[in-house]
Design a protein around this motif. Structure first.
Motif, PDB file in Angstrom:
ATOM      1  N   ALA A  54       2.902   0.671  10.674  1.00 30.51           N
ATOM      2  CA  ALA A  54       1.973  -0.167   9.920  1.00 30.51           C
ATOM      3  C   ALA A  54       0.588   0.473   9.851  1.00 30.51           C
ATOM      4  CB  ALA A  54       1.888  -1.560  10.545  1.00 30.51           C
ATOM      5  N   ALA A  55       0.140   1.060  10.962  1.00 26.78           N
ATOM      6  CA  ALA A  55      -1.175   1.704  10.980  1.00 26.78           C
ATOM      7  C   ALA A  55      -1.217   2.889  10.029  1.00 26.78           C
ATOM      8  CB  ALA A  55      -1.522   2.148  12.399  1.00 26.78           C
ATOM      9  N   GLU A  56      -0.136   3.672   9.998  1.00 25.78           N
ATOM     10  CA  GLU A  56      -0.076   4.814   9.083  1.00 25.78           C
ATOM     11  C   GLU A  56      -0.030   4.352   7.639  1.00 25.78           C
ATOM     12  OE1 GLU A  56       2.471   7.434  12.356  1.00 25.78           O
ATOM     13  OE2 GLU A  56       3.455   6.476  10.643  1.00 25.78           O
ATOM     14  N   LEU A  57       0.683   3.270   7.398  1.00 27.21           N
ATOM     15  CA  LEU A  57       0.764   2.721   6.045  1.00 27.21           C
ATOM     16  C   LEU A  57      -0.603   2.241   5.574  1.00 27.21           C
ATOM     17  CD1 LEU A  57       2.878   2.091   3.831  1.00 27.21           C
ATOM     18  CD2 LEU A  57       3.104  -0.181   4.850  1.00 27.21           C
ATOM     19  N   VAL A  58      -1.322   1.523   6.436  1.00 28.18           N
ATOM     20  CA  VAL A  58      -2.659   1.027   6.095  1.00 28.18           C
ATOM     21  C   VAL A  58      -3.616   2.197   5.868  1.00 28.18           C
ATOM     22  CG1 VAL A  58      -4.664  -0.213   6.976  1.00 28.18           C
ATOM     23  CG2 VAL A  58      -2.386  -1.187   7.252  1.00 28.18           C
ATOM     24  N   MET A  59      -3.567   3.195   6.745  1.00 36.21           N
ATOM     25  CA  MET A  59      -4.461   4.334   6.606  1.00 36.21           C
ATOM     26  C   MET A  59      -4.200   5.089   5.305  1.00 36.21           C
ATOM     27  SD  MET A  59      -6.940   6.098   7.738  1.00 36.21           S
ATOM     28  CE  MET A  59      -7.100   5.477   9.420  1.00 36.21           C
ATOM     29  N   GLY A  60      -2.952   5.366   4.998  1.00 32.15           N
ATOM     30  CA  GLY A  60      -2.628   6.112   3.788  1.00 32.15           C
ATOM     31  C   GLY A  60      -3.016   5.366   2.530  1.00 32.15           C
ATOM     32  N   LYS A  61      -2.670   4.089   2.464  1.00 32.56           N
ATOM     33  CA  LYS A  61      -2.975   3.305   1.279  1.00 32.56           C
ATOM     34  C   LYS A  61      -4.478   3.055   1.147  1.00 32.56           C
ATOM     35  CE  LYS A  61       1.460   1.055   0.509  1.00 32.56           C
ATOM     36  NZ  LYS A  61       1.556   1.603  -0.862  1.00 32.56           N
ATOM     37  N   SER A  62      -5.165   2.891   2.272  1.00 31.48           N
ATOM     38  CA  SER A  62      -6.611   2.694   2.228  1.00 31.48           C
ATOM     39  C   SER A  62      -7.323   3.938   1.717  1.00 31.48           C
ATOM     40  CB  SER A  62      -7.132   2.320   3.617  1.00 31.48           C
ATOM     41  OG  SER A  62      -6.612   1.075   4.041  1.00 31.48           O
ATOM     42  N   LEU A  63      -6.912   5.111   2.188  1.00 34.23           N
ATOM     43  CA  LEU A  63      -7.515   6.353   1.716  1.00 34.23           C
ATOM     44  C   LEU A  63      -7.288   6.540   0.224  1.00 34.23           C
ATOM     45  CD1 LEU A  63      -6.682   8.883   4.585  1.00 34.23           C
ATOM     46  CD2 LEU A  63      -8.929   7.974   3.959  1.00 34.23           C
ATOM     47  N   ALA A  64      -6.108   6.153  -0.258  1.00 33.48           N
ATOM     48  CA  ALA A  64      -5.806   6.301  -1.685  1.00 33.48           C
ATOM     49  C   ALA A  64      -6.720   5.434  -2.541  1.00 33.48           C
ATOM     50  CB  ALA A  64      -4.347   5.940  -1.948  1.00 33.48           C
ATOM     51  N   ALA A  65      -7.234   4.341  -1.972  1.00 29.80           N
ATOM     52  CA  ALA A  65      -8.161   3.481  -2.702  1.00 29.80           C
ATOM     53  C   ALA A  65      -9.609   3.871  -2.451  1.00 29.80           C
ATOM     54  CB  ALA A  65      -7.946   2.016  -2.310  1.00 29.80           C
ATOM     55  N   LEU A  66      -9.917   4.270  -1.217  1.00 32.77           N
ATOM     56  CA  LEU A  66     -11.304   4.543  -0.845  1.00 32.77           C
ATOM     57  C   LEU A  66     -11.825   5.859  -1.410  1.00 32.77           C
ATOM     58  CD1 LEU A  66     -11.252   3.436   2.905  1.00 32.77           C
ATOM     59  CD2 LEU A  66     -12.220   2.211   0.965  1.00 32.77           C
ATOM     60  N   VAL A  67     -11.013   6.896  -1.361  1.00 36.46           N
ATOM     61  CA  VAL A  67     -11.485   8.211  -1.811  1.00 36.46           C
ATOM     62  C   VAL A  67     -11.913   8.188  -3.279  1.00 36.46           C
ATOM     63  CG1 VAL A  67     -10.805  10.612  -2.221  1.00 36.46           C
ATOM     64  CG2 VAL A  67     -10.229   9.498  -0.051  1.00 36.46           C
ATOM     65  N   PRO A  68     -11.082   7.694  -4.219  1.00 37.61           N
ATOM     66  CA  PRO A  68     -11.547   7.642  -5.615  1.00 37.61           C
ATOM     67  C   PRO A  68     -12.760   6.732  -5.790  1.00 37.61           C
ATOM     68  CG  PRO A  68      -9.175   7.278  -5.485  1.00 37.61           C
ATOM     69  CD  PRO A  68      -9.694   7.210  -4.095  1.00 37.61           C
ATOM     70  N   ALA A  69     -12.785   5.610  -5.082  1.00 34.20           N
ATOM     71  CA  ALA A  69     -13.896   4.663  -5.236  1.00 34.20           C
ATOM     72  C   ALA A  69     -15.216   5.277  -4.781  1.00 34.20           C
ATOM     73  CB  ALA A  69     -13.608   3.388  -4.452  1.00 34.20           C
TER      74      ALA A  69
END
Length: 266
Positions: free
Chosen positions: A124-139
């Motif tokens: 779950a932590a890896e899933l949250v980290m990966g998906k969060s980075l995919a949203a945060l980096v472009p933003a």
């Protein structure tokens, strides 16, 4: 299960590739930065084009009755507009992750790509980290790029009046590079939680976007002269958001637990 950055990065690259294929989402992401850059530049240009207009001093005295007689009302209003617009600018790093992260769970359910992901050995932590980075980096990158265009545009149109650069100043520089990532993480966290609870990505986006309303309300308070926005005011605001970010991080890991998702959508 031990946290492995490689698996988190695999989720990040997967979501990043999905984002590149979503032309409609990419266009939606580009509209807000365009507005955030062009509107304040237009406002500054209006003040610069008529610096001696009598109405400008009337407006300036409304905000500061102690404004000296010889002070430039146009310059005062330019400075105030730039300070007030910073609060509105923070809507961008909140809203863009909402557009992306709303697709992170609810969108995957619609496309039926969540089940293979849950079957993989990703925690779950890896899933949250990966998906969060995919949203945060472009933003964050879009926010920084828009900020660069904003600074150049404001300095160009304001030069005939101020004869010097106005941007970036301390508030904007510190805010965009420190506050903006915190706000982006906040928008992402809210969207992840909501998208894990609803069945459609569009509904997740609409519900998540409601968190923008308090920001807009506070900006309205600044424009009305009710709230005085300065570096200290935004520092307090950022501290509150940091605490909320930590809470959202823990909640997101709990919500995106494999067993929870399987039992909810099984």
């Amino acid at each position: 299960m031990a946290f492995r950055p490689r698996r988190a990065m695999a989720v990040f690259w997967k979501d990043s590739l999905d984002l590149r294929k979503n032309l409609g989402l990419l266009l939606s992401m580009g509209v807000l930065p365009l507005v955030m850059v062009t509107v304040p530049i237009g406002v500054v240009w209006t003040y610069v084009s008529q610096p001696d207009h009598s109405d400008l001093r009337t407006v300036a005295l409304f905000y500061d009755p102690t404004l000296p007689l010889g002070a430039s009302a146009a310059r005062f209003l330019i400075d105030k507009s730039l300070t007030d617009w910073f609060g509105m600018f923070l809507v961008m790093p909140v809203f863009i992750p909402i557009l992306i992260a709303s697709q992170s769970v609810a969108g995957e359910k619609e496309r039926r790509t969540l089940e293979p992901l849950l079957a993989s050995p990703v925690s779950a932590a890896e899933l949250v980290m990966g998906k969060s980075l995919a949203a945060l980096v472009p933003a964050v990158l879009m926010t920084w790029f828009a900020f660069a265009l904003f600074c150049v545009g404001v300095d160009i149109v304001a030069w005939p009046l101020v004869q010097g650069p106005l941007m970036p100043n301390a508030l904007w520089g510190f805010g965009v590079f420190v506050f903006a990532p915190l706000f982006a993480f906040f928008g992402n966290g809210v969207a992840v939680l909501i998208s894990a609870r609803v069945a459609e990505a569009r509904m997740a986006q609409q519900l998540s976007a409601l968190v923008v309303l308090p920001l807009v309300g506070m900006v309205g308070g600044q424009v009305a002269g009710v709230l005085k926005a300065d570096l200290g005011y935004y520092a307090i605001q950022a501290g509150v958001v940091l605490v909320l970010d930590l809470i959202l991080l823990v909640a997101s890991i709990r919500v995106l637990d494999r067993e929870r998702l399987v039992s909810r959508w099984g």
